[in-house]
Motif scaffolding. Structure first.
Motif, PDB file in Angstrom:
ATOM      1  N   ILE A 194       0.839  -1.196   0.000  1.00 34.70           N
ATOM      2  CA  ILE A 194       0.000   0.000   0.000  1.00 34.70           C
ATOM      3  C   ILE A 194       0.878   1.251   0.000  1.00 34.70           C
ATOM      4  O   ILE A 194       1.881   1.313   0.710  1.00 34.70           O
ATOM      5  CB  ILE A 194      -0.915   0.050   1.242  1.00 34.70           C
ATOM      6  CG1 ILE A 194      -1.644  -1.282   1.442  1.00 34.70           C
ATOM      7  CG2 ILE A 194      -1.932   1.193   1.126  1.00 34.70           C
ATOM      8  CD1 ILE A 194      -2.313  -1.407   2.786  1.00 34.70           C
ATOM      9  N   GLY A 195       0.487   2.230  -0.787  1.00 34.26           N
ATOM     10  CA  GLY A 195       1.102   3.553  -0.740  1.00 34.26           C
ATOM     11  C   GLY A 195       0.024   4.567  -0.398  1.00 34.26           C
ATOM     12  O   GLY A 195      -1.002   4.633  -1.086  1.00 34.26           O
ATOM     13  N   SER A 196       0.220   5.316   0.675  1.00 36.60           N
ATOM     14  CA  SER A 196      -0.815   6.265   1.129  1.00 36.60           C
ATOM     15  C   SER A 196      -0.143   7.483   1.725  1.00 36.60           C
ATOM     16  O   SER A 196       0.761   7.352   2.555  1.00 36.60           O
ATOM     17  CB  SER A 196      -1.717   5.593   2.171  1.00 36.60           C
ATOM     18  OG  SER A 196      -2.711   6.480   2.645  1.00 36.60           O
ATOM     19  N   ASP A 197      -0.582   8.668   1.324  1.00 37.91           N
ATOM     20  CA  ASP A 197       0.042   9.883   1.858  1.00 37.91           C
ATOM     21  C   ASP A 197      -0.909  11.080   1.833  1.00 37.91           C
ATOM     22  O   ASP A 197      -1.752  11.216   0.932  1.00 37.91           O
ATOM     23  CB  ASP A 197       1.299  10.250   1.053  1.00 37.91           C
ATOM     24  CG  ASP A 197       2.580   9.990   1.826  1.00 37.91           C
ATOM     25  OD1 ASP A 197       2.533   9.996   3.074  1.00 37.91           O
ATOM     26  OD2 ASP A 197       3.634   9.776   1.201  1.00 37.91           O
ATOM     27  N   CYS A 198      -0.750  11.923   2.844  1.00 37.11           N
ATOM     28  CA  CYS A 198      -1.351  13.271   2.862  1.00 37.11           C
ATOM     29  C   CYS A 198      -0.352  14.153   3.604  1.00 37.11           C
ATOM     30  O   CYS A 198      -0.539  14.517   4.755  1.00 37.11           O
ATOM     31  CB  CYS A 198      -2.727  13.275   3.522  1.00 37.11           C
ATOM     32  SG  CYS A 198      -2.830  12.399   5.102  1.00 37.11           S
ATOM     33  N   ARG A 199       0.744  14.458   2.923  1.00 35.74           N
ATOM     34  CA  ARG A 199       1.865  15.152   3.553  1.00 35.74           C
ATOM     35  C   ARG A 199       1.522  16.597   3.908  1.00 35.74           C
ATOM     36  O   ARG A 199       0.800  17.272   3.177  1.00 35.74           O
ATOM     37  CB  ARG A 199       3.076  15.119   2.623  1.00 35.74           C
ATOM     38  CG  ARG A 199       3.647  13.716   2.428  1.00 35.74           C
ATOM     39  CD  ARG A 199       4.896  13.739   1.581  1.00 35.74           C
ATOM     40  NE  ARG A 199       4.587  14.104   0.205  1.00 35.74           N
ATOM     41  CZ  ARG A 199       5.497  14.455  -0.687  1.00 35.74           C
ATOM     42  NH1 ARG A 199       6.754  14.559  -0.341  1.00 35.74           N
ATOM     43  NH2 ARG A 199       5.141  14.735  -1.921  1.00 35.74           N
ATOM     44  N   PRO A 200       2.068  17.087   5.024  1.00 36.01           N
ATOM     45  CA  PRO A 200       1.790  18.466   5.458  1.00 36.01           C
ATOM     46  C   PRO A 200       2.723  19.470   4.803  1.00 36.01           C
ATOM     47  O   PRO A 200       3.943  19.257   4.734  1.00 36.01           O
ATOM     48  CB  PRO A 200       2.032  18.408   6.969  1.00 36.01           C
ATOM     49  CG  PRO A 200       3.088  17.345   7.123  1.00 36.01           C
ATOM     50  CD  PRO A 200       2.831  16.331   6.037  1.00 36.01           C
ATOM     51  N   ALA A 201       2.176  20.546   4.300  1.00 39.11           N
ATOM     52  CA  ALA A 201       2.970  21.627   3.700  1.00 39.11           C
ATOM     53  C   ALA A 201       2.650  22.935   4.412  1.00 39.11           C
ATOM     54  O   ALA A 201       1.489  23.202   4.758  1.00 39.11           O
ATOM     55  CB  ALA A 201       2.661  21.757   2.214  1.00 39.11           C
ATOM     56  N   SER A 202       3.652  23.737   4.630  1.00 36.91           N
ATOM     57  CA  SER A 202       3.443  24.997   5.354  1.00 36.91           C
ATOM     58  C   SER A 202       2.643  25.984   4.510  1.00 36.91           C
ATOM     59  O   SER A 202       2.803  26.045   3.288  1.00 36.91           O
ATOM     60  CB  SER A 202       4.792  25.618   5.739  1.00 36.91           C
ATOM     61  OG  SER A 202       5.568  25.861   4.594  1.00 36.91           O
ATOM     62  N   PRO A 203       1.746  26.750   5.126  1.00 38.72           N
ATOM     63  CA  PRO A 203       0.930  27.724   4.400  1.00 38.72           C
ATOM     64  C   PRO A 203       1.793  28.724   3.632  1.00 38.72           C
ATOM     65  O   PRO A 203       2.769  29.258   4.159  1.00 38.72           O
ATOM     66  CB  PRO A 203       0.146  28.416   5.516  1.00 38.72           C
ATOM     67  CG  PRO A 203       0.094  27.422   6.620  1.00 38.72           C
ATOM     68  CD  PRO A 203       1.402  26.707   6.561  1.00 38.72           C
TER      69      PRO A 203
END
Length: 478
Positions: free
Chosen positions: A130-139
């Motif tokens: 499985i590959g799953s991501d919701c990476r955080p990026a700075s505003p």
């Protein structure tokens, strides 16, 4: 042949944000859109739904899975496996090998290679990757304009399935591009152009050349090309330099609709190709992350035609969407939130009772009374039938679809509840049982009696940074 894909599945969140809405907040402009995880979605919930779709597509029982390998850069905890909850929901055996792969957008391909090695060694027969991501990026950052969310999964084995993985070549160096330390909340990047040219472009090109030389082929030998997609331009530029035509990339290029989904990117692109590929066609796959690239060759088998009706297509997920504004997006990612003390749960996520009941709650295991036929749930709390008082039961699995019997909506909630207003749904399931659960992705005005709903796993709450997962109702998307 290194391995055979016997099934695949994807999950793409319902909500989207237009990149131009993000850019306008910082006096800019942009094209396309990104998938946005709902307030109660994360890398684990997305991985679960993609895995369920893959297992269904493969037509296997979860108990036949010998290993689950997850690639993600956005696991909820630094120290706590994200895989256990997936196995518990699917209903896999207790002797399943569970491994987390991270630290790179190519983590899912590292997981795939480990799975194939385990199969080749004879240690396992069937693995779930499985590959799953919701990476955080700075505003306000460049990465905020590109980061999306999605998951994809493959069932891999030895015997022929819908596609064969024939060969893999890897090219790696000590190159630093994007990073996120334990002390930082957001992914950072030093200089985007430098990363594109000396990171992605160089490594992907060299990996492809190694593969071409190894197999005696060229870009023209493939009908399809699936590439890691950190942005819209770089993969196209690299493809052009390798002699890959836009037509070869067409089926698997989904960045304009979903964004950069990190460890889910290449597997999602491969799934998009498999949605449309014909028997005998060859697929070139190219990954990249953290100074390493993998080039792989896949050949589509005739079995894929027989499986067409089993899979939920990427085009269907992409069409099932609703847009959010930038403020809502910031709220769902927890970047802006109400300054209040969350209420404490009566049963914390790590309590013994929650641990004991976890599998039956996630798998929807019920106990059917042998006396009157009533389904008691959950079994660990129902030692005596609440309808007739009998104590003899048989294990059953509740259905996941049904119709709303009744409902109520809570508009005023204490701090700690992510979704508001919050529906509580009582539904008559298709198997004849009645089930109560919270609702998600529902507007109060859309909730009506007898409307169809389905149960999906979501993050119910978080206490002391430990998430609690459970089944909730939503309106079917597909």
């Amino acid at each position: 042949m290194l391995g055979a894909i016997s099934g695949y599945g994807v999950y793409i969140p319902r909500y989207r944000i237009k990149r131009d809405d993000i850019a306008k907040a910082w006096a800019g402009s942009a094209k396309g859109e990104n998938c946005v995880p709902h307030v109660n979605e994360d890398a684990i919930t997305m991985a679960i739904e993609a895995a369920q779709n893959a297992v269904a597509h493969a037509g296997i029982k979860p108990t036949s899975i010998d290993a689950i390998y997850l690639g993600t850069e956005s696991a909820p905890n630094v120290e706590q496996s994200a895989v256990g909850i997936i196995g518990a929901t699917l209903g896999t055996r207790h002797d399943v090998d569970m491994v987390d792969f991270g630290a790179s957008p190519r983590a899912s391909i590292a997981a795939l290679k480990a799975c194939m090695d385990a199969i080749a060694s004879g240690r396992i027969k069937t693995g779930l990757v499985i590959g799953s991501d919701c990476r955080p990026a700075s505003p306000g950052s460049d990465l905020e304009l590109s980061f999306g969310a999605a998951a994809a999964a493959l069932v891999v084995g030895k015997e022929e399935g819908i596609a064969q993985i024939e060969e893999i070549a890897t090219y790696s160096t000590e190159f630093r591009d994007s990073w996120r330390s334990n002390k930082e909340s957001y992914v950072k990047i030093f200089e985007p152009r430098y990363t594109r040219e000396y990171g992605y472009s160089h490594h992907v090109t060299e990996a492809a050349k190694l593969l071409f030389s190894k197999m005696g082929v060229s870009a023209g030998s493939f009908q399809h090309a699936a590439l890691q997609q950190p942005d819209d331009r770089t993969p196209r530029t690299v493809a052009r330099s390798l002699g890959i035509s836009p037509r070869q990339m067409e089926a698997g290029f989904n960045f304009p609709l979903v964004g950069d989904v990190g460890a889910g990117s290449l597997l999602l692109s491969l799934a998009a190709v498999l949605d449309k590929a014909k028997p005998g066609e060859k697929i070139l796959g190219l990954s990249y992350g953290s100074g390493a690239s993998d080039a792989m060759v896949l050949t589509v088998d005739a079995e894929i035609e027989r499986r067409r009706g089993r899979s939920k297509l990427i085009d269907q997920y992409c069409a099932s969407k609703a847009y959010v504004d930038y403020t809502t997006y910031l709220k769902t990612r927890g970047i802006i939130k109400e300054d209040a003390v969350p209420s404490r749960m009566g049963l914390p996520p790590m309590s013994p009772l929650v641990t004991r009941e976890l599998r039956e709650l996630l798998q929807l295991i019920g106990a059917r009374c042998q006396g009157c036929g009533y389904i008691n749930f959950p079994p660990s709390e129902r030692k005596i039938c609440i309808r007739c008082g009998d104590t003899k039961f048989e294990q059953v699995f509740l259905g996941r679809r049904g119709k709303i019997h009744t409902y109520c909506i809570s508009y005023y909630l204490p701090a700690g509840f992510d979704e508001s207003p919050l529906p509580l749904i009582v539904a008559d399931l298709d198997d004849g049982s009645r089930h109560r659960a919270l609702g998600t992705e529902m507007k109060p005005e859309d909730i009506i009696i007898d409307k169809t709903v389905e149960l999906v796993v979501r993050r119910l709450a978080v206490e002391d940074n430990i998430p609690l997962y459970a089944n909730v109702f939503r309106f079917p998307r597909l």
